[in-house]
Design a protein around this motif. Sequence first.
Motif, PDB file in Angstrom:
ATOM      1  N   SER A  24       0.813  -1.223   0.000  1.00 35.75           N
ATOM      2  CA  SER A  24       0.000   0.000   0.000  1.00 35.75           C
ATOM      3  C   SER A  24       0.841   1.266   0.000  1.00 35.75           C
ATOM      4  N   SER A  25       2.163   1.119   0.075  1.00 34.15           N
ATOM      5  CA  SER A  25       3.067   2.272   0.015  1.00 34.15           C
ATOM      6  C   SER A  25       4.221   1.963  -0.926  1.00 34.15           C
ATOM      7  N   THR A  98      -6.124 -10.548  -5.405  1.00 32.07           N
ATOM      8  CA  THR A  98      -5.826 -10.582  -3.970  1.00 32.07           C
ATOM      9  C   THR A  98      -4.707  -9.608  -3.650  1.00 32.07           C
ATOM     10  N   ALA A  99      -3.677  -9.591  -4.480  1.00 34.27           N
ATOM     11  CA  ALA A  99      -2.578  -8.642  -4.282  1.00 34.27           C
ATOM     12  C   ALA A  99      -3.066  -7.210  -4.425  1.00 34.27           C
ATOM     13  N   LEU A 100      -4.003  -6.986  -5.350  1.00 32.95           N
ATOM     14  CA  LEU A 100      -4.575  -5.650  -5.531  1.00 32.95           C
ATOM     15  C   LEU A 100      -5.321  -5.209  -4.278  1.00 32.95           C
ATOM     16  N   TYR A 101      -6.014  -6.148  -3.643  1.00 31.89           N
ATOM     17  CA  TYR A 101      -6.714  -5.814  -2.398  1.00 31.89           C
ATOM     18  C   TYR A 101      -5.716  -5.347  -1.336  1.00 31.89           C
ATOM     19  N   LYS A 108      -4.283   5.418   1.142  1.00 35.13           N
ATOM     20  CA  LYS A 108      -5.110   6.617   1.201  1.00 35.13           C
ATOM     21  C   LYS A 108      -5.228   7.249  -0.185  1.00 35.13           C
ATOM     22  N   LYS A 109      -6.348   7.910  -0.395  1.00 34.70           N
ATOM     23  CA  LYS A 109      -6.570   8.585  -1.665  1.00 34.70           C
ATOM     24  C   LYS A 109      -5.451   9.596  -1.909  1.00 34.70           C
ATOM     25  N   GLY A 110      -4.935   9.609  -3.112  1.00 36.09           N
ATOM     26  CA  GLY A 110      -3.845  10.515  -3.447  1.00 36.09           C
ATOM     27  C   GLY A 110      -2.472   9.900  -3.279  1.00 36.09           C
ATOM     28  N   GLU A 111      -2.426   8.633  -2.845  1.00 40.00           N
ATOM     29  CA  GLU A 111      -1.151   7.958  -2.666  1.00 40.00           C
ATOM     30  C   GLU A 111      -0.995   6.838  -3.687  1.00 40.00           C
ATOM     31  N   GLY A 112       0.240   6.579  -4.062  1.00 39.64           N
ATOM     32  CA  GLY A 112       0.524   5.484  -4.969  1.00 39.64           C
ATOM     33  C   GLY A 112       0.707   4.181  -4.205  1.00 39.64           C
ATOM     34  N   ALA A 113       0.648   3.066  -4.915  1.00 41.70           N
ATOM     35  CA  ALA A 113       0.854   1.747  -4.333  1.00 41.70           C
ATOM     36  C   ALA A 113       1.638   0.904  -5.341  1.00 41.70           C
ATOM     37  N   VAL A 114       1.934  -0.334  -4.960  1.00 45.01           N
ATOM     38  CA  VAL A 114       2.782  -1.187  -5.797  1.00 45.01           C
ATOM     39  C   VAL A 114       2.277  -2.629  -5.723  1.00 45.01           C
ATOM     40  N   ILE A 115       2.336  -3.326  -6.837  1.00 48.58           N
ATOM     41  CA  ILE A 115       2.185  -4.774  -6.848  1.00 48.58           C
ATOM     42  C   ILE A 115       3.449  -5.373  -7.458  1.00 48.58           C
ATOM     43  N   TRP A 116       4.057  -6.288  -6.704  1.00 44.06           N
ATOM     44  CA  TRP A 116       5.221  -7.003  -7.216  1.00 44.06           C
ATOM     45  C   TRP A 116       4.755  -8.315  -7.835  1.00 44.06           C
ATOM     46  N   ALA A 117       5.362  -8.705  -8.938  1.00 39.42           N
ATOM     47  CA  ALA A 117       5.091  -9.984  -9.590  1.00 39.42           C
ATOM     48  C   ALA A 117       6.386 -10.788  -9.629  1.00 39.42           C
ATOM     49  N   LEU A 118       6.281 -12.082  -9.349  1.00 44.66           N
ATOM     50  CA  LEU A 118       7.458 -12.940  -9.233  1.00 44.66           C
ATOM     51  C   LEU A 118       7.200 -14.279  -9.904  1.00 44.66           C
ATOM     52  N   ASP A 119       8.158 -14.732 -10.686  1.00 47.27           N
ATOM     53  CA  ASP A 119       8.144 -16.092 -11.204  1.00 47.27           C
ATOM     54  C   ASP A 119       8.900 -16.959 -10.201  1.00 47.27           C
ATOM     55  N   ASP A 214       3.550  -0.443 -10.862  1.00 50.55           N
ATOM     56  CA  ASP A 214       3.158   0.755 -10.111  1.00 50.55           C
ATOM     57  C   ASP A 214       1.661   1.016 -10.239  1.00 50.55           C
ATOM     58  N   LEU A 215       1.061   1.406  -9.123  1.00 43.85           N
ATOM     59  CA  LEU A 215      -0.335   1.845  -9.099  1.00 43.85           C
ATOM     60  C   LEU A 215      -0.329   3.323  -8.743  1.00 43.85           C
ATOM     61  N   PRO A 216      -0.357   4.203  -9.722  1.00 45.99           N
ATOM     62  CA  PRO A 216      -0.307   5.651  -9.463  1.00 45.99           C
ATOM     63  C   PRO A 216      -1.515   6.110  -8.640  1.00 45.99           C
ATOM     64  N   PRO A 217      -1.415   7.273  -8.010  1.00 38.58           N
ATOM     65  CA  PRO A 217      -2.519   7.774  -7.181  1.00 38.58           C
ATOM     66  C   PRO A 217      -3.867   7.795  -7.902  1.00 38.58           C
ATOM     67  N   GLU A 218      -3.849   8.068  -9.197  1.00 40.02           N
ATOM     68  CA  GLU A 218      -5.113   8.182  -9.927  1.00 40.02           C
ATOM     69  C   GLU A 218      -5.819   6.831 -10.124  1.00 40.02           C
ATOM     70  N   THR A 219      -5.149   5.727  -9.770  1.00 36.11           N
ATOM     71  CA  THR A 219      -5.785   4.412  -9.904  1.00 36.11           C
ATOM     72  C   THR A 219      -6.572   4.024  -8.646  1.00 36.11           C
ATOM     73  N   TYR A 220      -6.544   4.860  -7.631  1.00 35.23           N
ATOM     74  CA  TYR A 220      -7.138   4.497  -6.334  1.00 35.23           C
ATOM     75  C   TYR A 220      -8.620   4.153  -6.447  1.00 35.23           C
ATOM     76  N   GLU A 221      -9.426   5.058  -6.990  1.00 35.63           N
ATOM     77  CA  GLU A 221     -10.866   4.834  -7.070  1.00 35.63           C
ATOM     78  C   GLU A 221     -11.197   3.664  -7.989  1.00 35.63           C
ATOM     79  N   ASP A 222     -10.520   3.582  -9.122  1.00 39.61           N
ATOM     80  CA  ASP A 222     -10.770   2.484 -10.049  1.00 39.61           C
ATOM     81  C   ASP A 222     -10.426   1.130  -9.412  1.00 39.61           C
ATOM     82  N   SER A 223      -9.359   1.096  -8.622  1.00 39.87           N
ATOM     83  CA  SER A 223      -8.968  -0.143  -7.951  1.00 39.87           C
ATOM     84  C   SER A 223     -10.042  -0.604  -6.973  1.00 39.87           C
ATOM     85  N   LEU A 224     -10.559   0.325  -6.179  1.00 41.30           N
ATOM     86  CA  LEU A 224     -11.608  -0.015  -5.217  1.00 41.30           C
ATOM     87  C   LEU A 224     -12.862  -0.521  -5.921  1.00 41.30           C
TER      88      LEU A 224
END
Length: 260
Positions: A24-25, A98-101, A108-119, A214-224
């Motif tokens: 989430s950060s 699940t990782a997106l959750y 928080k709204k206005g903050e970016g987040a991250v999803i890591w992917a691993l083989d 990367d999940l930029p801040p503008e993806t917050y509402e769409d992600s929810l």
Amino acid sequence: MQKILDELSEISAKHPSLWFRGHSSIKYKLNSGLYRISSEKSEVLEHENNIYNSFVNLGAMHIEHFGNNTDKDWNTLFMMQHYGMPTRLLDWTSSFITALYFANLGRKKGEGAVIWALDPIALNNNCHRLYDATDDSGYDTIGYLTLDTLPSRVKKYTNYYNEAIHIKSFALMPRRSNQRLISQNGFFTVQGTDALPLEEEYKNNIGEFLYKIDLPPETYEDSLQYLKVNGVDYYSLFGGIDGLCKHIKDELLSIKFKNI
């Protein structure tokens, strides 16, 4: 979200298997709970020893059903991780949503987040200290590791702090021993002994078998909204009465305590 899903599709096309982890950060590193205590190896080993032995001695009644088989150490570790104890396990999931959750849990709204992917298979094939410190042969056919196929040097988890082993992080498929592991499609990486987060251990392999989405801040509402329409919430991932109550209180009804 479409841009994120397109990036995911592009990465998935290169790998037969992927695990995901949401942060989430953007500041969070791929460190296990144990290595969040300290970056000093000697201090980490001391904590690891104390935490494990305290749990085994004070919680003997909870782990006695594991018996004295060779899996006891690791099964005890899985239980510790399940209940929030700091271990060298790092949680992953085979489910992107699940990782997106988790990437949005506490975000928080206005903050970016991250999803890591691993083989995970490629990770193990590149963990050249997994079986022997001097033999790099045969690493192109390791595949998934389970408790039944662990190398002898880490067959006992306590070897991490009772012996001078030197090993990098590797991927481990646990037995699905609890509902949460099943609901979350859970897997683990076992953090290595270099006192480095996984993305620094394998920094030369980012973009090869380790990816940062990367999940930029503008993806917050769409992600929810994406999570909502797919029925993914705290209760669906954690289950139990406590999970249900938290879902109702925090997500369904958004209850806030104002009269304090």
